[in-house]
Design an enzyme around this catalytic site. Structure first.
Site, mmCIF file in Angstrom:
data_model
loop_
_atom_site.group_PDB
_atom_site.id
_atom_site.type_symbol
_atom_site.label_atom_id
_atom_site.label_comp_id
_atom_site.label_asym_id
_atom_site.label_seq_id
_atom_site.Cartn_x
_atom_site.Cartn_y
_atom_site.Cartn_z
ATOM 1 N N VAL A 128 0.811 -1.224 0.000
ATOM 2 C CA VAL A 128 0.000 0.000 0.000
ATOM 3 C C VAL A 128 0.846 1.277 0.000
ATOM 4 C CG1 VAL A 128 -2.039 -1.010 1.094
ATOM 5 C CG2 VAL A 128 -0.296 0.086 2.533
ATOM 6 N N LYS A 129 2.154 1.150 0.162
ATOM 7 C CA LYS A 129 3.007 2.337 0.226
ATOM 8 C C LYS A 129 3.300 2.864 -1.193
ATOM 9 C CE LYS A 129 2.876 2.070 4.662
ATOM 10 N NZ LYS A 129 3.764 1.441 5.623
ATOM 11 N N ILE A 130 4.173 3.855 -1.309
ATOM 12 C CA ILE A 130 4.349 4.560 -2.591
ATOM 13 C C ILE A 130 4.907 3.648 -3.683
ATOM 14 C CG2 ILE A 130 5.390 6.572 -3.737
ATOM 15 C CD1 ILE A 130 3.344 7.272 -1.485
#
Ligand SMILES: *Cc1c(COP(=O)(O)O)cnc(C)c1O
Length: 397
Positions: free
Chosen positions: A196-198
């Site tokens: 879910v991170k960049i």
């Protein structure tokens, strides 16, 4: 009002399929890059790790980057490299993922929670200053939601009090600070590459540091405390190795690194899309009395998540009911975070109770996370805006 009845009050949901709050974006190039490593000799601790670390350092403008197998491992390694040990204290916010505080407990150190500024949602320098004592060794600032925290006051505090300044940059890959990207000039900045991170490596993380000695300590820490890596020994025709400290197996695989390297080529596009989504939200919610958005520069934040705080006086329902109502519209709203100090572990270990951090507890009880990820279409953005607007107007006080 009856014409735009929210799903929770019997209306038709704005959409039929659940929109998740976060999601990875995987291309054919990503798949090919991973497949290539799978056919190679090195699945872990191989040449792709070196290339990924060099590419991260280059992209961030950082002197050294050490890749590890989670953002949590990155924090643990960073705290250890900062010299945090038994009996020491590190000042952290409570509006964060548990790992920011847990990493201190791993080392026998105590996380001391300071208040945040309710407008920026970042650690408040005055509150931090009040909590500095003889055992304080470091401050960990969280770049909440991907917005770059203003580090000037913390740098000054760290300098005058002889503390290390650590950055939990799990949300903030690509966020633009005054002096370059977040992490570029950090003493120690920890990134996460969770899906879910960049950008993602499956599970993974990295520490950026401007200090060569700390980079070396981080490499030893991620490899059990051993001074050389397998490939170095192979090259040197040596089978002896030395354990010089107690480390962990925090090595990232070359499989993950290949995915990360491929993702890095697209990260500018990911960031541009996240910023475009956030700007649409900001525009849509600017005049809504029941909603407050984060005080930040939309062009500089990496927008890992989009937090919006409700104004209780303007609504007949509480935050949890708003989240429930959004979910019934098939908008995957979420909460980031229930304050860390109120989890049972922290109540038991550190004796925390409700009321210990009134500002944090109040803001945390009003925050809703809206979906932001590069897969979102313009229709998805409109659905989120329409769902939240119909909910807050239906339940307006
Ligand atoms: C995601 C996250 C972490 C931990 O990262 P993992 O890769 O999931 O271990 C740490 N801190 C914050 C603020 C995070 O959001």
């Amino acid at each position: 009002m009856t014409t735009d009845r929210p799903a929770i009050a019997g209306g038709t949901p704005v959409r039929s399929q659940m929109l998740p709050y976060g999601h990875q974006r995987i291309s054919q190039d990503d798949v090919d890059a991973v497949a290539e490593v799978l056919r190679s000799d090195w699945l872990t601790t191989g040449p792709t790790i070196d290339r990924f670390e060099a590419a991260l350092a280059d992209r961030l403008g950082a002197a050294h980057v050490v890749a590890v197998n989670s953002g949590t491992a990155a924090l643990h390694a960073a705290y250890a490299a900062a010299g945090l040990g038994a009996g020491d204290e590190i000042i952290v916010p409570s509006l964060t993922f548990a790992a920011t505080a847990n990493a201190a407990l791993y080392l026998g150190a105590r996380p001391v929670f300071a208040e945040i500024d309710p407008a920026t949602l970042m650690l408040d320098p005055r509150s931090v200053s009040e909590r500095i004592g003889p055992k304080t060794r470091a401050i960990c600032v969280v770049h909440y939601a991907g917005a770059p925290a203003d580090l000037r006051a913390f740098r000054e505090l760290a300098r005058t009090k002889g503390l290390l300044l650590i950055e939990d940059a799990a949300h903030a890959f690509g966020a633009a600070a005054d002096e370059g990207l977040v992490g570029a000039r950090a003493q120690l900045a920890a990134f996460s590459f969770h899906p879910v991170k960049i950008l993602t490596t499956g599970e993974g993380g990295a520490v950026a540091t401007s200090d060569g000695d700390k980079a070396r300590a981080l490499r030893i820490f991620r490899n059990h405390g051993i001074t050389t890596e397998t490939r170095e020994r192979e090259r040197a025709m040596s089978w002896h190795y030395q354990l010089v400290t107690l480390g962990f197996n925090y090595r990232l695989t070359d499989i993950g690194a290949a995915l990360g390297l491929s993702q890095l080529r697209e990260v500018d596009g990911f960031l541009a899309r996240r910023r475009a989504i956030a700007k649409k939200y900001l525009q849509a919610f600017a005049g809504v009395p029941a909603l407050r958005t984060q005080d930040t520069d939309a062009e500089r934040s990496a927008w890992h998540i989009f937090p919006v705080a409700i104004v209780p006086a303007a609504l007949r329902v509480d935050r949890d009911e708003v989240v429930r109502a959004l979910r019934l519209e098939n908008i995957g709203a979420n909460v980031h975070y229930d304050p860390v100090h109120l989890h049972p572990l922290y109540r038991e270990r550190l004796g925390h109770r409700p009321g210990d951090l009134p500002v944090t507890e109040d803001v945390a009880s009003r925050l809703v996370t809206l979906p932001v990820h590069p897969n979102m279409t313009d229709d998805d953005i409109d659905d989120v805006i329409r769902a939240l607007c119909r909910i807050v107007s239906y339940f307006a006080a």
